[in-house]
Design an enzyme around this catalytic site. Structure first.
Site, short mmCIF file in Angstrom:
data_model
loop_
_atom_site.label_atom_id
_atom_site.label_comp_id
_atom_site.label_asym_id
_atom_site.label_seq_id
_atom_site.Cartn_x
_atom_site.Cartn_y
_atom_site.Cartn_z
N PRO A 25 -30.48 -70.65 65.69
CA PRO A 25 -29.98 -71.83 65.00
C PRO A 25 -29.68 -71.58 63.54
O PRO A 25 -30.51 -71.01 62.81
CB PRO A 25 -31.13 -72.82 65.14
N GLU A 26 -28.54 -72.01 63.12
CA GLU A 26 -28.19 -72.03 61.70
C GLU A 26 -28.14 -73.49 61.26
O GLU A 26 -28.53 -74.36 62.02
CB GLU A 26 -26.84 -71.31 61.49
#
Length: 276
Positions: free
Chosen positions: A2-3
């Site tokens: 996840p960014e």
DNA sequence: CTGAGCCCCTGGGCGC
DNA sequence: TGCGCCCAGGGGCTCA
């Protein structure tokens, strides 16, 4: 995994379901990156915030920090799921309130409880750069940060210091839109201006699409994100650049798989390694 | 203080 | 089919 866009999507999914709820019980599995959640029990979740890729749960005189790492999933469940990779369970008080569940296959995630704002034990968070989608993301300091030095622009953006929240996917996407080669060392003022805007555009579009799933990422409802089809370079080696049809190339920069369009993102004299 | 390299860990995909 | 290798949206530590 996840960014910023994925973490923000998770935050928006779970925040309405946990805000104002008291934590009845909190249990965490073994692992050097998982601190004790003993301090969480009995406290109330006032708010769920995000800094870069970190989720911050305001528990009044404590703060619960969750970083999803590469494979972390955070979601609500009616009961703790049967999952060999279940790492933490936070049971909420109240009828039908359910459980906030943390599943993390690769164990790269982080759980910690600290006093509010005391981030010294989490160096990246302590040194976190400005939020790209806020007014804090001013151009001049950013321009200075990317102006030069011995570091490839990609490594600099991944460090979280010039700007928060970018990871491997969105760094490649933003550099593509700005016409900057990922290995370029130093970015001109003109290019920095384009990049400053490209970062915000890429992240906003990805949030609108609820993030990118190319493998493990799931949102707060365990659904996939929808942004994969909109990626212009990431995971598209050999496929045509949407802008010019040149095949996308894959290389390695800062020890990470790196995708770029050799036509739209040339290593120019101005940006090449070795230029003073 | 910085950057490069390596480490943490599990699983999927591919080549042989 | 099976094995070994390489790869994977993360951060952090150490050493020069």
């Amino acid at each position: 995994m996840p960014e910023l866009p994925e973490v923000e999507t998770v935050r928006r999914d779970i925040a309405p379901q946990v805000t104002g709820r008291r934590i009845a019980r909190a249990e965490v599995g073994p692992g050097p990156r998982y601190g004790s959640l003993a301090d969480a029990a009995g406290r109330t979740i006032r708010q769920v915030d995000r800094r870069g890729k970190y989720l911050l749960f305001d528990l009044d005189d404590r703060e619960l920090i969750i970083n999803l790492g590469m494979s972390g999933r955070l979601f609500m469940a009616g009961s703790p799921p049967e999952d060999g990779h279940l790492r933490a369970v936070i049971q909420l008080d109240g009828p039908g309130a359910g459980y906030l569940v943390f599943v993390d296959m690769r164990k790269f995630g982080t759980l910690a409880i600290v006093r509010p704002g005391e981030y010294h034990a989490i160096p990246t968070l302590a040194a976190m750069g400005p939020e790209p989608l806020s007014d804090q993301f001013a151009f001049e300091p950013f321009c200075d940060a990317v102006a030069g030095g011995g570091t490839p622009i990609k490594a600099l953006l991944l460090s979280q210091k010039a700007v928060a929240g970018l990871g491997n996917i969105y760094v490649d996407e933003a550099l593509n839109r700005a016409g900057i080669h990922p290995a370029a060392r130093g970015v001109s003022r003109k290019r920095a201006l384009v990049l400053h805007q490209a970062i915000r555009d890429v992240l906003e579009e990805a949030i609108a699409n609820r993030g990118t799933t190319f493998s493990l990422y799931r949102d707060g409802y365990m659904r996939e994100g929808n942004h994969y089809a909109d990626l212009r370079v990431y995971d598209r080696a050999g496929k045509p650049c949407p802008a010019c049809r040149t095949p996308i190339e894959k290389t390695r920069v800062a020890q990470r798989g790196t995708y770029f369009c050799p036509n739209c993102q040339p290593i120019s004299r101005l940006t090449a390694a070795g230029r003073s």
